[in-house]
Write a protein that holds these residues in place. Structure first.
Motif, short mmCIF file in Angstrom:
data_model
loop_
_atom_site.label_atom_id
_atom_site.label_comp_id
_atom_site.label_asym_id
_atom_site.label_seq_id
_atom_site.Cartn_x
_atom_site.Cartn_y
_atom_site.Cartn_z
N LEU A 30 1.44 6.56 -6.62
CA LEU A 30 0.53 7.60 -7.19
C LEU A 30 0.77 8.71 -7.10
O LEU A 30 0.43 9.69 -8.07
CB LEU A 30 -0.48 7.09 -6.37
CG LEU A 30 -1.57 6.07 -6.92
CD1 LEU A 30 -2.55 5.53 -5.88
CD2 LEU A 30 -2.13 6.08 -8.15
N SER A 31 1.54 9.22 -6.18
CA SER A 31 1.75 10.84 -5.89
C SER A 31 3.17 11.35 -6.60
O SER A 31 3.20 12.44 -6.60
CB SER A 31 1.81 11.20 -4.37
OG SER A 31 2.62 10.30 -3.68
N SER B 191 4.59 14.24 -11.83
CA SER B 191 4.12 15.23 -11.03
C SER B 191 4.76 16.44 -11.62
O SER B 191 5.70 16.63 -12.11
CB SER B 191 4.57 15.07 -9.60
OG SER B 191 3.90 16.44 -9.04
N VAL B 192 3.73 17.48 -11.66
CA VAL B 192 4.29 19.02 -12.06
C VAL B 192 5.11 19.71 -10.87
O VAL B 192 5.59 20.86 -10.99
CB VAL B 192 3.13 19.77 -12.53
CG1 VAL B 192 2.63 19.43 -13.99
CG2 VAL B 192 2.05 20.03 -11.45
N ILE B 193 5.15 19.13 -9.67
CA ILE B 193 5.74 19.80 -8.78
C ILE B 193 7.05 19.64 -8.83
O ILE B 193 7.67 18.33 -8.67
CB ILE B 193 4.93 19.15 -7.51
CG1 ILE B 193 3.62 19.12 -7.43
CG2 ILE B 193 5.67 19.64 -5.96
CD1 ILE B 193 2.78 18.57 -6.00
N PRO B 194 7.93 20.42 -8.66
CA PRO B 194 9.31 20.50 -8.85
C PRO B 194 10.01 19.88 -7.42
O PRO B 194 9.38 19.97 -6.28
CB PRO B 194 9.92 21.94 -9.05
CG PRO B 194 8.99 22.63 -8.28
CD PRO B 194 7.42 21.92 -8.51
N LYS B 195 10.89 19.00 -7.62
CA LYS B 195 11.50 18.19 -6.49
C LYS B 195 12.52 18.92 -5.58
O LYS B 195 12.63 18.79 -4.50
CB LYS B 195 12.14 16.94 -7.04
CG LYS B 195 12.55 15.91 -6.09
CD LYS B 195 11.22 15.34 -5.27
CE LYS B 195 11.61 14.66 -3.97
NZ LYS B 195 10.56 14.19 -3.19
N GLU C 53 0.82 -1.13 0.04
CA GLU C 53 -0.01 0.01 0.05
C GLU C 53 0.82 1.27 -0.03
O GLU C 53 0.51 2.12 -0.84
CB GLU C 53 -0.90 -0.07 1.25
CG GLU C 53 -1.85 1.11 1.10
CD GLU C 53 -2.69 1.36 2.61
OE1 GLU C 53 -2.56 0.52 3.23
OE2 GLU C 53 -3.35 2.48 2.80
N ASP C 54 2.01 1.19 0.94
CA ASP C 54 2.72 2.38 0.92
C ASP C 54 3.34 2.83 -0.23
O ASP C 54 3.51 3.80 -1.05
CB ASP C 54 3.80 2.11 2.02
CG ASP C 54 3.35 2.39 3.52
OD1 ASP C 54 2.18 2.79 3.41
OD2 ASP C 54 4.10 2.04 4.32
N MET D 1 0.84 4.04 -2.82
CA MET D 1 0.62 5.73 -2.60
C MET D 1 1.61 6.40 -3.08
O MET D 1 1.40 7.65 -3.75
CB MET D 1 0.19 5.70 -1.28
CG MET D 1 -1.04 4.85 -0.69
SD MET D 1 -2.40 5.51 -1.59
CE MET D 1 -3.64 5.37 -0.54
N ASP D 2 2.91 5.99 -2.64
CA ASP D 2 4.09 6.90 -3.19
C ASP D 2 4.18 6.95 -4.65
O ASP D 2 4.40 7.72 -5.05
CB ASP D 2 5.53 6.30 -2.47
CG ASP D 2 5.52 6.43 -1.07
OD1 ASP D 2 4.89 7.33 -0.55
OD2 ASP D 2 6.30 5.96 -0.69
#
Lengths: 168, 180
Positions: A27-28, A32-36, A20-21, A24-25
């Motif tokens: 999936l997110s 992603s458009v979120i810069p690291k 599950e962990d 979930m990781d």
């Protein structure tokens, strides 16, 4: 664990527990458009010199000596609370025998003095509601000469220092 | 990894305290710094809060009972110090916490210690719109890569609740960045 006796396949240990962990990781994280990188920087050698800076600050930390002994403040607060409790439980049909002066502050104070509550002034200051206490409350209270003498007696090691002229 | 119990014991022993404190500071300063920085955003404030955090740890180490890990305990102190710092500053300036945080993000554009491009600046603006808990969880998970179990101990929240907060935060941030 293999529930089907005829099934020869196995999974790595703990595979289902952590599935599950991992899912979930996944999936997110991907696409992603979120810069690291958060893009925050620190000055050069900041971390290298941090301990020295902190050490200097710790050594120069002034020791706070409360002018109004916190235990006395607690004693007064406790005595007021005691009066309220007694007033609430008091049988008003009987003659009034207890007055404010009958409640010996010295006894309450002695109780606080003799029982170690393991609370430093710093800790007590943290729980006291700051909003209800104004500087003017302290400044407008006349300083009792006995308090001043007690304070000086407890906190001044060299009385000659008190006689040094300001300009010296 | 340092032996935590031994370190705590040394921190409580007068003769070994100074040396143990140096080990403690050097072991955790960077991790605590980035947690604080993610909340207060600028370096100078992060430095102040980090120093205050370690001073608080130093003064209160005798009160550390070992109910949680030393790391979690310090992380909690750092987080609370940083959040209180923001609240005090906002109160001093007579603005709401949200308005103060918006101002912090705006200041990033002129901050010499923020070398972000437009997307990274937008990300900080987006993070500022999140509720406090989601903001904390997102920063701790996404940038600091803490495990849910560690965050759970620090924030005293269930792992399930944290996962929900994190995924909500990610969705909101992605939405914000896509729209912008």
């Amino acid at each position: 664990m293999n529930k089907n006796k005829n099934n020869p396949f196995k999974t790595p240990e703990g595979y289902f527990d952590s599935f599950e962990d991992k899912l979930m990781d996944k999936l997110s994280k991907p696409e992603s458009v979120i810069p690291k990188d958060s893009a925050f920087e620190v000055p050069d050698n900041y971390f290298e010199s941090f301990h020295d800076t902190l050490k200097g600050k710790l050594e120069n930390e002034p020791k706070v000596i409360p002018l109004f002994p916190i235990k006395k403040i607690i004693a007064v607060a406790a005595s007021i609370a005691a009066i309220v409790l007694i007033a609430l439980n008091f049988n008003w049909n009987t003659p009034s025998e207890l007055t404010f002066s009958d409640l010996a502050n010295t006894d309450i104070e002695a109780y606080f003095e003799n029982n170690d509550f393991e609370l430093s002034p710093y800790e007590i200051a943290e729980v006291l509601p700051v909003t209800n206490t104004e500087y003017s409350d302290i400044l407008n209270s006349p300083l009792e000469s006995d308090h001043l003498l007690d304070y000086l007696n407890e906190n001044v090691s060299d009385f000659d220092e008190l006689n040094i002229d300001y300009n010296e | 990894m340092i032996e935590e119990e031994a370190l705590v014991l040394d921190l409580k022993t007068k003769s070994k305290q100074a040396q143990a404190f140096e080990v403690l500071v050097n072991t955790y300063k960077e991790r605590l710094y980035w947690q604080i920085r993610s909340i207060v955003l600028n370096h100078q404030d992060a430095d102040d809060v980090l120093q205050n955090t370690f001073i608080k740890v130093y003064k209160n180490i005798d009160g550390f009972k070992g109910d949680s890990k030393l790391f979690s305990w310090m992380y909690r102190i750092a987080t609370n110090e940083a959040l209180n710092f923001i609240k005090k500053r906002a109160k001093l300036q007579g603005v709401s916490d949200t308005d103060y945080q918006d101002k912090l993000v705006s200041n990033l554009e002129a901050d010499v210690y923020f070398e972000g491009d437009e997307i990274q600046l937008q990300l900080q603006k987006a993070i500022a719109t999140l509720p406090e808990k989601q903001k904390l969880v997102f920063n701790m998970k996404y940038f600091q890569e803490l495990k849910y179990e560690e965050i759970s101990e620090i924030l005293d929240t269930s792992v399930g609740g944290l996962k929900a907060s994190y995924h909500l935060a990610v969705k909101k941030l992605e939405q914000y960045l896509k729209e912008d």
